[in-house]
Design a protein around this motif. Structure first.
Motif, mmCIF file in Angstrom:
data_model
loop_
_atom_site.group_PDB
_atom_site.id
_atom_site.type_symbol
_atom_site.label_atom_id
_atom_site.label_comp_id
_atom_site.label_asym_id
_atom_site.label_seq_id
_atom_site.Cartn_x
_atom_site.Cartn_y
_atom_site.Cartn_z
ATOM 1 N N VAL A 89 0.686 -1.185 -0.211
ATOM 2 C CA VAL A 89 -0.148 0.026 -0.050
ATOM 3 C C VAL A 89 0.917 1.317 0.005
ATOM 4 O O VAL A 89 0.605 2.306 -0.784
ATOM 5 C CB VAL A 89 -0.988 -0.019 1.180
ATOM 6 N N ALA A 90 1.998 1.229 0.915
ATOM 7 C CA ALA A 90 2.844 2.484 0.777
ATOM 8 C C ALA A 90 3.488 2.558 -0.383
ATOM 9 O O ALA A 90 3.631 3.788 -0.970
ATOM 10 C CB ALA A 90 4.023 2.000 1.901
ATOM 11 N N ALA A 91 4.056 1.519 -1.160
ATOM 12 C CA ALA A 91 4.471 1.737 -2.624
ATOM 13 C C ALA A 91 3.285 2.527 -3.625
ATOM 14 O O ALA A 91 3.751 3.254 -4.463
ATOM 15 C CB ALA A 91 4.984 0.266 -3.099
ATOM 16 N N GLN A 92 1.962 1.864 -3.377
ATOM 17 C CA GLN A 92 1.121 2.383 -4.392
ATOM 18 C C GLN A 92 0.776 3.941 -4.328
ATOM 19 O O GLN A 92 0.658 4.688 -5.171
ATOM 20 C CB GLN A 92 -0.335 1.525 -4.239
ATOM 21 N N THR A 93 0.911 4.249 -2.772
ATOM 22 C CA THR A 93 0.559 5.746 -2.506
ATOM 23 C C THR A 93 1.766 6.668 -2.209
ATOM 24 O O THR A 93 1.708 7.758 -2.016
ATOM 25 C CB THR A 93 -0.045 5.827 -1.133
ATOM 26 N N ASP A 94 2.892 5.967 -2.551
ATOM 27 C CA ASP A 94 4.029 6.721 -2.562
ATOM 28 C C ASP A 94 4.194 7.392 -1.000
ATOM 29 O O ASP A 94 4.627 8.568 -0.922
ATOM 30 C CB ASP A 94 4.193 8.041 -3.592
ATOM 31 N N THR A 95 4.161 6.598 -0.006
ATOM 32 C CA THR A 95 4.359 6.985 1.137
ATOM 33 C C THR A 95 5.159 5.944 1.988
ATOM 34 O O THR A 95 5.902 4.893 1.303
ATOM 35 C CB THR A 95 2.915 7.308 1.976
ATOM 36 N N THR A 96 5.229 5.668 3.116
ATOM 37 C CA THR A 96 5.761 4.709 3.877
ATOM 38 C C THR A 96 4.938 3.983 4.628
ATOM 39 O O THR A 96 3.854 4.412 4.788
ATOM 40 C CB THR A 96 6.751 5.547 5.109
ATOM 41 N N ALA A 97 5.230 2.755 5.236
ATOM 42 C CA ALA A 97 4.453 1.880 5.869
ATOM 43 C C ALA A 97 4.063 2.405 7.100
ATOM 44 O O ALA A 97 2.861 2.252 7.787
ATOM 45 C CB ALA A 97 5.201 0.264 6.090
ATOM 46 N N GLY A 98 4.885 3.159 7.977
ATOM 47 C CA GLY A 98 4.405 3.774 9.174
ATOM 48 C C GLY A 98 3.393 4.677 8.895
ATOM 49 O O GLY A 98 2.364 4.754 9.687
ATOM 50 N N VAL A 99 3.190 5.689 7.982
ATOM 51 C CA VAL A 99 2.138 6.588 7.794
ATOM 52 C C VAL A 99 0.811 5.441 7.343
ATOM 53 O O VAL A 99 -0.104 5.900 7.975
ATOM 54 C CB VAL A 99 2.383 7.198 6.304
ATOM 55 N N VAL A 100 1.118 4.234 6.735
ATOM 56 C CA VAL A 100 -0.050 3.445 6.732
ATOM 57 C C VAL A 100 -0.577 2.855 7.816
ATOM 58 O O VAL A 100 -1.796 2.870 8.157
ATOM 59 C CB VAL A 100 0.118 2.397 5.502
ATOM 60 N N ALA A 101 0.118 2.587 8.708
ATOM 61 C CA ALA A 101 -0.013 1.894 10.030
ATOM 62 C C ALA A 101 -0.586 3.213 10.893
ATOM 63 O O ALA A 101 -1.585 2.715 11.549
ATOM 64 C CB ALA A 101 1.343 1.479 10.684
ATOM 65 N N GLU A 102 -0.102 4.314 10.729
ATOM 66 C CA GLU A 102 -0.694 5.090 11.615
ATOM 67 C C GLU A 102 -2.190 5.746 11.182
ATOM 68 O O GLU A 102 -3.140 5.819 12.099
ATOM 69 C CB GLU A 102 0.122 6.581 11.662
ATOM 70 N N GLU A 103 -2.570 5.824 9.827
ATOM 71 C CA GLU A 103 -3.808 5.774 9.090
ATOM 72 C C GLU A 103 -4.857 4.795 9.629
ATOM 73 O O GLU A 103 -5.730 5.161 10.028
ATOM 74 C CB GLU A 103 -3.746 6.067 7.680
ATOM 75 N N LEU A 104 -4.361 3.630 9.591
ATOM 76 C CA LEU A 104 -5.113 2.510 10.199
ATOM 77 C C LEU A 104 -5.691 2.401 11.412
ATOM 78 O O LEU A 104 -6.816 2.565 11.674
ATOM 79 C CB LEU A 104 -4.635 1.171 9.550
ATOM 80 N N HIS A 105 -4.450 2.447 12.271
ATOM 81 C CA HIS A 105 -4.848 2.346 13.838
ATOM 82 C C HIS A 105 -5.538 3.564 14.267
ATOM 83 O O HIS A 105 -6.243 3.762 15.358
ATOM 84 C CB HIS A 105 -3.523 2.091 14.348
ATOM 85 N N GLY A 106 -5.127 4.885 13.690
ATOM 86 C CA GLY A 106 -5.813 6.095 14.047
ATOM 87 C C GLY A 106 -7.176 6.139 13.851
ATOM 88 O O GLY A 106 -8.023 6.489 14.581
ATOM 89 N N ARG A 107 -7.809 5.314 12.782
ATOM 90 C CA ARG A 107 -9.078 5.355 12.667
ATOM 91 C C ARG A 107 -9.887 4.375 13.619
ATOM 92 O O ARG A 107 -10.979 4.733 13.862
ATOM 93 C CB ARG A 107 -9.470 4.541 11.164
ATOM 94 N N PHE A 108 -9.117 3.699 14.417
ATOM 95 C CA PHE A 108 -9.645 3.141 15.825
ATOM 96 C C PHE A 108 -9.455 3.710 16.897
ATOM 97 O O PHE A 108 -10.471 3.855 17.838
ATOM 98 C CB PHE A 108 -9.173 1.758 15.755
ATOM 99 N N ALA A 109 -8.252 4.333 17.004
ATOM 100 C CA ALA A 109 -7.862 4.876 18.334
ATOM 101 C C ALA A 109 -8.341 6.156 18.600
ATOM 102 O O ALA A 109 -8.906 6.510 19.756
ATOM 103 C CB ALA A 109 -6.426 4.982 18.174
#
Length: 205
Positions: A89-109
Motif C-alpha cells: 500500500v505504501a508503494a502504491q501511494t508513494d508513502t511509508t509503511a509507518g504512515v499506512v499503519a498510523e492511518e489504519l490504527h488512528g481510525r480506531f484509536a
C-alpha cells in the motif's frame, strides 16, 4: 444548484438555479438548469452583470470525464484495504509503511479516545463533588488532563510514522485514560481513603 466558472483569470461566472438535470448525448454531458440567474464579474473593470433565465444548458463534459490517472491517497482508501500488506500500500501511494499503519490504527484509536475523554470529564466532575462555586475547578482539571493525554497522542503519531512496528502506541493515550478513569471513580467513592492512609503513616511515625 450552484455552479462557479473560474476558467478565465479576469472573469468569473456564477450560475444558480432552482433545479437542474444532467443530460447525456454520447460522450458529452450537459447540465440543464431551470429558473436561475447568471452573475458575471469582470475583475479588470470591476463590473458585475446579472441575467435571469428560465432554462440554461452548460456543457460539463470536461468536468465528468478525464483520462488523467488519479494518484491514490492513504486517507482516501477504505479500511479493509489497509489491513494487510502495508509495504504494498505504501508503494502504491508513494508513502511509508509507518504512515499506512498510523492511518489504519488512528481510525480506531481516535473514536476510542473520544469515549475515554468523555469518561475522564465525567469522572473529574464526580470526584470534585458539590460546590457552591460551581464546577469550574473540575472543568479546568479535566481540560488539563485531556490536553496532556492528547499531547502524548501527537508524540505517538510521530513515532508510528517513523516505525510501523510501533503501531500499538496509537492506543496508549486511550489506555492511560481508561486506567485513570476507574481510579478517579474509585477515589470519588472512597473520599476518606487517602486521609486514613496519611493518618496511619503519621501514627506509625
Amino acid at each position: 444548484v450552484f455552479l462557479s466558472d473560474r476558467r478565465k483569470a479576469n472573469e468569473g461566472v456564477i450560475y444558480t438555479a432552482a433545479e437542474a438535470y444532467l443530460a447525456r448525448n454520447g460522450d458529452s454531458t450537459t447540465l440543464i438548469m431551470l429558473s436561475g440567474m447568471a452573475q458575471r464579474l469582470d475583475t479588470e473593470r470591476n463590473r458585475l452583470a446579472t441575467a435571469k433565465f428560465r432554462d440554461f444548458s452548460f456543457d460539463i463534459s470536461p468536468l465528468v470525464s478525464s483520462g488523467d490517472a488519479i494518484d491514490p491517497s492513504v486517507s482516501a482508501m477504505v479500511t479493509p484495504d489497509l489491513l494487510w500488506n502495508w509495504g504494498e500500500v505504501a508503494a502504491q501511494t508513494d508513502t511509508t509503511a509507518g504512515v499506512v499503519a498510523e492511518e489504519l490504527h488512528g481510525r480506531f484509536a481516535q473514536p476510542l479516545f473520544c469515549l475515554v475523554a468523555a469518561m475522564i470529564g465525567f469522572a473529574t466532575l464526580i470526584l470534585g463533588g458539590f460546590s457552591r462555586f460551581g464546577v469550574w475547578r473540575e472543568a479546568v482539571i479535566a481540560f488539563g488532563l485531556l490536553i496532556a493525554i492528547d499531547g502524548l497522542r501527537g508524540t505517538m503519531v510521530v513515532q508510528i510514522r517513523e516505525t510501523a512496528a510501533l503501531w500499538p502506541l496509537a492506543y496508549l493515550p486511550s489506555l492511560i485514560g481508561a486506567v485513570l478513569t476507574p481510579a478517579m471513580l474509585w477515589q470519588a467513592a472512597h473520599p476518606r481513603w487517602i486521609r486514613r492512609r496519611l493518618r496511619g503513616k503519621g501514627a506509625a511515625a
